[in-house]
Design a protein around this motif. Structure first.
Motif, PDB file in Angstrom:
ATOM      1  N   THR A   1       0.847  -1.197   0.000  1.00 20.49           N
ATOM      2  CA  THR A   1       0.000   0.000   0.000  1.00 20.49           C
ATOM      3  C   THR A   1       0.879   1.243   0.000  1.00 20.49           C
ATOM      4  OG1 THR A   1      -0.072   0.203   2.410  1.00 20.49           O
ATOM      5  CG2 THR A   1      -1.756  -1.216   1.385  1.00 20.49           C
ATOM      6  N   SER A   2       0.268   2.374  -0.314  1.00 18.75           N
ATOM      7  CA  SER A   2       1.024   3.622  -0.267  1.00 18.75           C
ATOM      8  C   SER A   2       1.445   3.946   1.159  1.00 18.75           C
ATOM      9  CB  SER A   2       0.193   4.770  -0.845  1.00 18.75           C
ATOM     10  OG  SER A   2      -1.039   4.892  -0.172  1.00 18.75           O
ATOM     11  N   GLU A   3       0.632   3.539   2.141  1.00 13.48           N
ATOM     12  CA  GLU A   3       1.001   3.769   3.540  1.00 13.48           C
ATOM     13  C   GLU A   3       2.245   2.974   3.912  1.00 13.48           C
ATOM     14  OE1 GLU A   3      -2.090   3.231   2.445  1.00 13.48           O
ATOM     15  OE2 GLU A   3      -2.836   5.269   2.782  1.00 13.48           O
TER      16      GLU A   3
ATOM     17  N   SER B   1       5.645  11.829   3.447  1.00 13.71           N
ATOM     18  CA  SER B   1       4.252  12.274   3.292  1.00 13.71           C
ATOM     19  C   SER B   1       3.683  11.704   1.996  1.00 13.71           C
ATOM     20  CB  SER B   1       4.170  13.797   3.292  1.00 13.71           C
ATOM     21  OG  SER B   1       4.928  14.334   2.222  1.00 13.71           O
ATOM     22  N   VAL B   2       2.361  11.501   1.990  1.00 16.52           N
ATOM     23  CA  VAL B   2       1.694  10.946   0.819  1.00 16.52           C
ATOM     24  C   VAL B   2       0.958  12.055   0.090  1.00 16.52           C
ATOM     25  CG1 VAL B   2       0.044   9.252  -0.038  1.00 16.52           C
ATOM     26  CG2 VAL B   2       1.417   8.735   1.995  1.00 16.52           C
ATOM     27  N   MET B   3       1.332  12.303  -1.152  1.00 16.06           N
ATOM     28  CA  MET B   3       0.639  13.268  -1.993  1.00 16.06           C
ATOM     29  C   MET B   3      -0.495  12.552  -2.706  1.00 16.06           C
ATOM     30  SD  MET B   3       2.094  15.561  -5.169  1.00 16.06           S
ATOM     31  CE  MET B   3       1.793  14.316  -6.444  1.00 16.06           C
ATOM     32  N   ARG B   4      -1.711  12.964  -2.438  1.00 12.66           N
ATOM     33  CA  ARG B   4      -2.885  12.285  -3.006  1.00 12.66           C
ATOM     34  C   ARG B   4      -3.493  13.192  -4.080  1.00 12.66           C
ATOM     35  NH1 ARG B   4      -3.350   8.010   0.415  1.00 12.66           N
ATOM     36  NH2 ARG B   4      -2.589   8.331   2.545  1.00 12.66           N
ATOM     37  N   GLY B   5      -3.076  12.952  -5.303  1.00 11.98           N
ATOM     38  CA  GLY B   5      -3.504  13.800  -6.407  1.00 11.98           C
ATOM     39  C   GLY B   5      -4.054  13.009  -7.573  1.00 11.98           C
ATOM     40  N   LEU B   6      -4.956  12.080  -7.277  1.00 12.04           N
ATOM     41  CA  LEU B   6      -5.470  11.174  -8.303  1.00 12.04           C
ATOM     42  C   LEU B   6      -6.714  11.702  -9.009  1.00 12.04           C
ATOM     43  CD1 LEU B   6      -4.948   7.740  -6.537  1.00 12.04           C
ATOM     44  CD2 LEU B   6      -3.709   8.631  -8.522  1.00 12.04           C
TER      45      LEU B   6
ATOM     46  N   ARG C   1       3.631  11.231 -20.086  1.00 14.53           N
ATOM     47  CA  ARG C   1       3.242  12.481 -19.423  1.00 14.53           C
ATOM     48  C   ARG C   1       1.872  12.956 -19.902  1.00 14.53           C
ATOM     49  NH1 ARG C   1       6.341  15.987 -16.939  1.00 14.53           N
ATOM     50  NH2 ARG C   1       8.265  15.099 -17.802  1.00 14.53           N
ATOM     51  N   ASP C   2       1.611  12.818 -21.190  1.00 15.35           N
ATOM     52  CA  ASP C   2       0.360  13.300 -21.766  1.00 15.35           C
ATOM     53  C   ASP C   2      -0.816  12.385 -21.444  1.00 15.35           C
ATOM     54  OD1 ASP C   2       1.584  15.526 -23.330  1.00 15.35           O
ATOM     55  OD2 ASP C   2       2.608  13.861 -24.303  1.00 15.35           O
ATOM     56  N   LEU C   3      -0.535  11.198 -20.962  1.00 12.96           N
ATOM     57  CA  LEU C   3      -1.584  10.209 -20.700  1.00 12.96           C
ATOM     58  C   LEU C   3      -1.912  10.083 -19.222  1.00 12.96           C
ATOM     59  CD1 LEU C   3      -0.248   7.479 -23.153  1.00 12.96           C
ATOM     60  CD2 LEU C   3      -2.123   9.082 -23.545  1.00 12.96           C
ATOM     61  N   CYS C   4      -1.302  10.940 -18.403  1.00 12.61           N
ATOM     62  CA  CYS C   4      -1.500  10.870 -16.952  1.00 12.61           C
ATOM     63  C   CYS C   4      -2.218  12.127 -16.467  1.00 12.61           C
ATOM     64  CB  CYS C   4      -0.148  10.741 -16.247  1.00 12.61           C
ATOM     65  SG  CYS C   4      -0.264  10.688 -14.449  1.00 12.61           S
ATOM     66  N   LEU C   5      -3.352  11.932 -15.788  1.00 12.11           N
ATOM     67  CA  LEU C   5      -4.138  13.048 -15.266  1.00 12.11           C
ATOM     68  C   LEU C   5      -3.796  13.389 -13.822  1.00 12.11           C
ATOM     69  CD1 LEU C   5      -7.570  12.001 -16.763  1.00 12.11           C
ATOM     70  CD2 LEU C   5      -6.133  13.893 -17.538  1.00 12.11           C
ATOM     71  N   GLY C   6      -3.311  12.418 -13.072  1.00 13.95           N
ATOM     72  CA  GLY C   6      -3.002  12.674 -11.669  1.00 13.95           C
ATOM     73  C   GLY C   6      -2.152  11.575 -11.083  1.00 13.95           C
ATOM     74  N   LEU C   7      -1.526  11.883  -9.956  1.00 12.69           N
ATOM     75  CA  LEU C   7      -0.625  10.927  -9.302  1.00 12.69           C
ATOM     76  C   LEU C   7      -0.879  10.861  -7.801  1.00 12.69           C
ATOM     77  CD1 LEU C   7       2.911  11.679 -10.810  1.00 12.69           C
ATOM     78  CD2 LEU C   7       1.419   9.759 -11.364  1.00 12.69           C
ATOM     79  N   GLU C   8      -0.670   9.689  -7.270  1.00  9.45           N
ATOM     80  CA  GLU C   8      -0.442   9.494  -5.836  1.00  9.45           C
ATOM     81  C   GLU C   8       1.030   9.145  -5.696  1.00  9.45           C
ATOM     82  OE1 GLU C   8      -2.991   6.842  -3.066  1.00  9.45           O
ATOM     83  OE2 GLU C   8      -1.273   5.620  -3.685  1.00  9.45           O
ATOM     84  N   ALA C   9       1.699   9.790  -4.741  1.00 10.57           N
ATOM     85  CA  ALA C   9       3.134   9.549  -4.584  1.00 10.57           C
ATOM     86  C   ALA C   9       3.546   9.781  -3.145  1.00 10.57           C
ATOM     87  CB  ALA C   9       3.936  10.459  -5.508  1.00 10.57           C
TER      88      ALA C   9
END
Length: 466
Positions: free
Chosen positions: A44-46, A172-177, A158-166
């Motif tokens: 998991t991201s956690e 820290s977890v960036m939640r940008g999906l 890059r052009d095919l990605c709308l958002g990321l979780e990282a």
């Protein structure tokens, strides 16, 4: 280090700990042999965040690992303290499939071929397509901004990605999906992480753009007299068919000779291997006939003297046969053994001049075989230099740096890039320093220092040092 592993064992499930297998310490071209403290495969991201925080506290390097298919050494660390290899292989879930919105959310360890299958089941496509799609994972493909054969129509990763979780270097977890197409709320950190090769954080999931499946597909091989004619054929095809052109590849005679010499054994398309041919792939809407469209293009190109022979696929099976030729050229290259391989881009209009000029420059160093092929539609060539038949690449190892510099100098002169789609990794650190814009490099180092002050994220990749 013992304290770090003891701490992690108290916080992670047993499934997160992997045996140290050779695959984690190797890369396809055999240029680097890695080292490792431990291999961890969070679920998991956690769990990724737990690992990154613990490594940050102990200043332990972390090397993110996807499918291991990268060609610039970004996934192996030969120098410095032994790192934790963080494999995303357990994070393979498709979290969300939105048919109406034409998006999907997938975890970073999802294999590209599985993403294709899931999209197809909904009548959609994820158009990122490349030879290693059976083992490459989407996290690594985004981290290197992979290209593939369909960039001419759909763009790069890059052009095919709308958002990321990282997970960022501080844990820290960036939640940008978000699947939003429009979202002007400050810096778009998605584009900072895409192409960063794991040096600014670990991508754990992505929101991807999907597209309708074309109603009809088709392909053709057309023989051209020289690369300039191939460029004119590209322009003619795009003028007639517009966005219906999904891919436009150029293939030189040497690629076909390598296939005949080393395999895989494939039926040659023409009795005599042409010096140059183009592979054109179409995806058209309902009511359009790809065979008719390609035959019309061929007739017009023949009348203009741009082509001398051609084959239009009469079935999907024959279309796949055409693509098998193109997709197996890298395997034939591997079996021959290149002295120096180059993933380059030059302005599309400069491609004929580059192909004409490079052999003369190389001849000042030695005598070689050149296999030039690639994505003519977006300016990306794979320009690979091999020993003459009967000689080995080991005999030319002392010339490898000179060959690389020769090609990259020419690319730079023509306003091109020394890395079109494979990234910088560890292989091209010196090249980035030699050819990169000084202001850009200064900004990159500042970003790295700000986000990863301890330098734990994939140290030695993209930027020298931490």
């Amino acid at each position: 280090m013992t304290d770090l592993l003891t701490s992690l064992r108290s916080k992670l499930p047993e499934a997160a700990f992997r045996d140290i297998e050779p695959r984690y310490l190797e890369e396809p071209r055999g240029r680097y042999a890695g080292q490792v403290l431990a291999v961890l495969a969070p679920g998991t991201s956690e769990e990724v965040a737990v690992i990154i925080r613990a490594c940050g506290e102990s200043s332990t390097p972390v090397v993110p690992y996807g499918g291991g298919t990268g060609l610039v050494g970004g996934q192996v660390a030969s120098d410095g303290p032994p790192p934790v290899i963080l494999s995303l292989e357990r994070m393979r879930a498709i979290r969300v499939m939105d048919r109406l919105g034409a998006t999907m959310v997938v975890e970073a360890g999802a294999i590209l071929a599985d993403i294709h299958t899931a999209a197809k089941a909904e009548g959609l496509i994820f158009p990122l397509t490349l030879a290693s799609q059976g083992s490459a994972r989407i996290g690594g493909l985004l981290s290197t901004n992979a290209g593939g054969v369909n960039v001419i129509r759909y763009g790069s990763a890059r052009d095919l990605c709308l958002g990321l979780e990282a997970v960022l270097p501080d844990g820290s977890v960036m939640r940008g999906l978000s699947p939003l197409r429009k979202n002007n709320t400050g810096y778009d950190l998605r584009h900072l992480l895409i192409g960063a090769e794991g040096t600014l954080g670990v991508i754990t999931a992505a929101s991807l753009r999907l597209f309708p499946q074309p109603a009809a597909t088709g392909a053709a091989l057309m023989v051209v007299p020289h690369p300039a004619a191939a460029l004119d054929l590209l322009h003619l095809t795009q003028k007639r068919l517009g966005d219906g052109v999904s891919a436009f590849e150029i293939i030189g005679r040497m690629g076909l000779e390598f296939l005949a010499e080393m395999g895989p054994a494939l039926r040659p398309p023409f009795a005599d291997a042409p010096d140059w041919m183009c592979l054109i792939d179409l995806g058209l809407s309902a009511g359009q006939n790809p065979m008719d469209a390609l035959e019309t293009v061929f007739a017009e190109a023949f009348e203009a003297g741009l082509v001398s022979d051609g084959l239009v696929a009469q079935s999907e099976g024959q279309r796949q046969d055409f693509w098998a030729l193109r997709e197996n050229i890298p395997e034939a290259n591997r079996r021959i053994g290149s002295i120096s391989s180059h993933d380059i881009a030059v302005p599309i209009a400069a491609i004929p001049d580059f192909i004409a000029t490079a052999p003369g420059r190389l001849a000042k160093i030695g005598a070689y075989r050149i296999n030039c092929f690639g994505h003519l539609g977006d300016g990306n060539l794979h320009y690979n230099v091999f020993p003459q038949k009967g000689r080995s690449r080991a005999e030319h190892e002392h010339e490898r740096d000179a060959i690389k510099t020769c090609i990259h100098d020419l690319v730079h002169e023509m306003g091109g890039s020394i890395s079109a789609e494979h990234g910088i990794g560890r292989l091209k650190l010196g090249d980035l320093e030699r050819y990169g814009d000084p202001a850009k490099l200064t900004a990159m180092r500042a970003i790295k220092a700000a986000l990863d002050p301890k330098g734990i994220m994939n140290p030695g990749a993209v930027l020298r040092g931490g």
